[in-house]
Every structure is written in C-alpha cells, then in structure tokens.
Scaffold this active site. Sequence first.
Site, PDB file in Angstrom:
ATOM      1  N   SER A 143       0.874  -1.170   0.000  1.00 49.09           N
ATOM      2  CA  SER A 143       0.000   0.000   0.000  1.00 49.09           C
ATOM      3  C   SER A 143       0.914   1.223   0.000  1.00 49.09           C
ATOM      4  CB  SER A 143      -0.861  -0.015   1.269  1.00 49.09           C
ATOM      5  OG  SER A 143      -1.460   1.240   1.482  1.00 49.09           O
ATOM      6  N   TYR A 156      -2.378  -1.548  10.300  1.00 50.99           N
ATOM      7  CA  TYR A 156      -2.266  -1.650   8.830  1.00 50.99           C
ATOM      8  C   TYR A 156      -0.916  -1.113   8.357  1.00 50.99           C
ATOM      9  CZ  TYR A 156      -3.949  -1.289   3.954  1.00 50.99           C
ATOM     10  OH  TYR A 156      -4.134  -1.429   2.597  1.00 50.99           O
TER      11      TYR A 156
HETATM   12  P1  NAD Z   1     -11.606  -6.504  -0.601  1.00 56.35           P
HETATM   13  O1  NAD Z   1     -12.235  -6.423   0.735  1.00 56.35           O
HETATM   14  O2  NAD Z   1     -12.362  -6.070  -1.813  1.00 56.35           O
HETATM   15  O3  NAD Z   1     -11.058  -7.987  -0.871  1.00 56.35           O
HETATM   16  C1  NAD Z   1     -10.301  -8.684   0.077  1.00 56.35           C
HETATM   17  C2  NAD Z   1     -10.477 -10.166  -0.141  1.00 56.35           C
HETATM   18  O4  NAD Z   1      -9.639 -10.844   0.820  1.00 56.35           O
HETATM   19  C3  NAD Z   1     -11.922 -10.659   0.115  1.00 56.35           C
HETATM   20  O5  NAD Z   1     -12.357 -11.455  -0.973  1.00 56.35           O
HETATM   21  C4  NAD Z   1     -11.818 -11.477   1.399  1.00 56.35           C
HETATM   22  O6  NAD Z   1     -12.722 -12.572   1.451  1.00 56.35           O
HETATM   23  C5  NAD Z   1     -10.373 -11.962   1.332  1.00 56.35           C
HETATM   24  N1  NAD Z   1      -9.857 -12.340   2.643  1.00 56.35           N
HETATM   25  C6  NAD Z   1      -9.991 -11.671   3.817  1.00 56.35           C
HETATM   26  N2  NAD Z   1      -9.428 -12.376   4.816  1.00 56.35           N
HETATM   27  C7  NAD Z   1      -8.918 -13.508   4.267  1.00 56.35           C
HETATM   28  C8  NAD Z   1      -8.234 -14.639   4.780  1.00 56.35           C
HETATM   29  N3  NAD Z   1      -7.949 -14.744   6.087  1.00 56.35           N
HETATM   30  N4  NAD Z   1      -7.850 -15.618   3.928  1.00 56.35           N
HETATM   31  C9  NAD Z   1      -8.155 -15.530   2.603  1.00 56.35           C
HETATM   32  N5  NAD Z   1      -8.807 -14.488   2.052  1.00 56.35           N
HETATM   33  C10 NAD Z   1      -9.189 -13.496   2.881  1.00 56.35           C
HETATM   34  O7  NAD Z   1     -10.238  -5.653  -0.444  1.00 56.35           O
HETATM   35  P2  NAD Z   1      -9.298  -4.924  -1.530  1.00 56.35           P
HETATM   36  O8  NAD Z   1      -9.495  -3.470  -1.372  1.00 56.35           O
HETATM   37  O9  NAD Z   1      -9.402  -5.537  -2.864  1.00 56.35           O
HETATM   38  O10 NAD Z   1      -7.864  -5.234  -0.872  1.00 56.35           O
HETATM   39  C11 NAD Z   1      -6.989  -6.229  -1.370  1.00 56.35           C
HETATM   40  C12 NAD Z   1      -5.579  -5.911  -0.896  1.00 56.35           C
HETATM   41  O11 NAD Z   1      -5.176  -4.634  -1.391  1.00 56.35           O
HETATM   42  C13 NAD Z   1      -5.427  -5.844   0.633  1.00 56.35           C
HETATM   43  O12 NAD Z   1      -4.197  -6.428   1.022  1.00 56.35           O
HETATM   44  C14 NAD Z   1      -5.413  -4.354   0.904  1.00 56.35           C
HETATM   45  O13 NAD Z   1      -4.734  -4.028   2.080  1.00 56.35           O
HETATM   46  C15 NAD Z   1      -4.676  -3.856  -0.335  1.00 56.35           C
HETATM   47  N6  NAD Z   1      -4.879  -2.443  -0.621  1.00 56.35           N
HETATM   48  C16 NAD Z   1      -6.146  -1.971  -0.856  1.00 56.35           C
HETATM   49  C17 NAD Z   1      -6.295  -0.618  -1.130  1.00 56.35           C
HETATM   50  C18 NAD Z   1      -7.652  -0.031  -1.401  1.00 56.35           C
HETATM   51  O14 NAD Z   1      -7.725   1.209  -1.427  1.00 56.35           O
HETATM   52  N7  NAD Z   1      -8.682  -0.810  -1.623  1.00 56.35           N
HETATM   53  C19 NAD Z   1      -5.178   0.237  -1.178  1.00 56.35           C
HETATM   54  C20 NAD Z   1      -3.924  -0.286  -0.939  1.00 56.35           C
HETATM   55  C21 NAD Z   1      -3.785  -1.635  -0.662  1.00 56.35           C
END
Ligand code: NAD
Length: 261
Positions: A143, A156
């Site tokens: 991130s 985080y």
């Molecule tokens: P999201 O909530 O849309 O998807 C996350 C997925 O992870 C879900 O399908 C959930 O079921 C799965 N998950 C959660 N716990 C789990 C576990 N213990 N085992 C297996 N699967 C599990 O989230 P997103 O926004 O797509 O985030 C994905 C990644 O990107 C994360 O690591 C997040 O920190 C990172 N990220 C997101 C953003 C943002 O702005 N959305 C920015 C920077 C980084």
Amino acid sequence: MKSLQGKVAAVTGAASGIGKEIALALANAGAAVAVADLNPKGADAVADDIARGGGKALAVTMDVTSEDSVNRGMDTIADALGTIDILVSNAGIQIVNPIESYLFADWKKMQAIHLDGAFLTTRAALKHMYRGDRGGSVIYIGSVHSHEASPLKSAYVTAKHGLLGLARVLAMEGAAHNVRSYVVCPGFVKTPLVEKQIPEQARELGISEDEVVREVMLGRTVDGMFTTADDVARTVLFLSAFPTAALTGQSFVVSHGWFMK
Ligand code: NAD
C-alpha cells in the site's frame, strides 16, 4: 503468444476487489489462475468468470492465517495445475481505530492476515518454485501505507511496512533459485475495503464523508482520482512477465502521484 502462456498463478483474496481484477488480468494473459479466498462462493464466481472467458481457473477455499489451510491449498493448486510460478499475496482487511483504543485482538488479526498470510503463502509456494530452481515471482500487495503513515491505521501501516522487509529478504534468498519478489503499493482503490472506511473515518475524524474522500483519501494525488483495480492489475501483470531479476526486491507505488520517492 500471450505473455503468461503456460504459467500458473495463485492469487489470494481473489474473490473481490483488487485480487479479483488481478486474477482476471493474469488469466487474460494466458496464466492458469488459482482463485484463493476465505469466501468460497466469491472464489467460485471469479473462477467461473475466467472459465466463461476461455481461461483456466481453479477456486480454492483458503484462510491465509492458517498454516494448515495454506499448505493444503497451495498443494491442491500445484497438484491440479502442475506447479506455482506466480504468487500474488493480496488478501487483506482494514480495521481503523486510534492506538489508545485499538483492541489487541484486532491488532493480532491484522498482523495474522497481512503478515502471517504473506509468510505462509510464500513458504508454501517456494516449495514448488525452488524445485529444480525453476523459479517464479512473488508479488505482495502492499500500500502507499508501506511507505507512509496515517492516523487510525497503526496495525495496517505496521503490517504493510513489514511486507517490504519480507520482499527484500526473499529477493536475496530467492535469487539463487530464480525467484523474484516485488511489492505493489496502491493508493486508495474503491473496493468494499475502502467503502467501509469512509463512514468510519468520518466518524473518528469528525469530518464529512465527502471530506474523507476529497481530503484524506485523494488530497495528495495529482489529479484527485482514485487508483483503479485495473491500474494495480496492469502493474502486477507487468512484473509477473518481467524477464530478468533487475527489479527484484523493489516496491512500486501505484497511486496517481500520492507519495513520490
Ligand atoms: P476486498 O475487501 O475487496 O477484498 C479482500 C479479499 O480478501 C476478500 O475477498 C476477502 O474474502 C479476502 N480475505 C480476507 N481475509 C482472508 C483470509 N484470512 N484468507 C483468505 N482471504 C481473505 O479488499 P481490496 O481493497 O481488494 O484489498 C486487497 C488488498 O489490497 C489488501 O491487502 C489491501 O490491504 C490492499 N490495498 C487496498 C487498497 C484499497 O484502497 N482498496 C489500497 C492499498 C492496498
């Protein structure tokens, strides 16, 4: 020939948001993709999407915090699809709160998903990548918070900084086996994870939801735009197909100008 033809990719957290977009992009580029997620229905739906588009996919129910679940899941993937060439460690959640009231149980849950999950999936994938030094690519979804801090996000920010360390050690240890590591660091992407934070941050910071989006989330971008899951997926695809170790161990910020180094 497509850039990932003949390759096998495992993507965690691939039932939703960024992971889903990455799974679709890798499949479009010719990889057979394991859609690994805690949510079996979501994983099935993404695998079906890929199959309908003519690609090869396998849905795997996996809890990245469980050693047993990860080891079993990764072996199932290698058995069904032949090996694992690309691991995208993406599963993640967010819990925001000030440090003084952050529950220890929440802190541990955050480290378990982001850091234990990255470690366990890496270790299980390396077993296949190191075989005969066939090599592979491990891509951690970090991130901007792998480089920057924000209030309310102690767990985080700590976990996302930690991924840089894991990736750098893997770059060194993996080199002899042709394994490369990368951290992709998105800005805010409008996924369920972020939608949930907007009212929470408004409440905690005492500002409107509009201000959370305009000032907290997008205030330091150059164009006031959210990063898209497509922006992130294209970067992952580029790194997955990169032919040498020139970029190994590095992090790549994908954020419309928020945080430049
Ligand atoms: P999201 O909530 O849309 O998807 C996350 C997925 O992870 C879900 O399908 C959930 O079921 C799965 N998950 C959660 N716990 C789990 C576990 N213990 N085992 C297996 N699967 C599990 O989230 P997103 O926004 O797509 O985030 C994905 C990644 O990107 C994360 O690591 C997040 O920190 C990172 N990220 C997101 C953003 C943002 O702005 N959305 C920015 C920077 C980084």
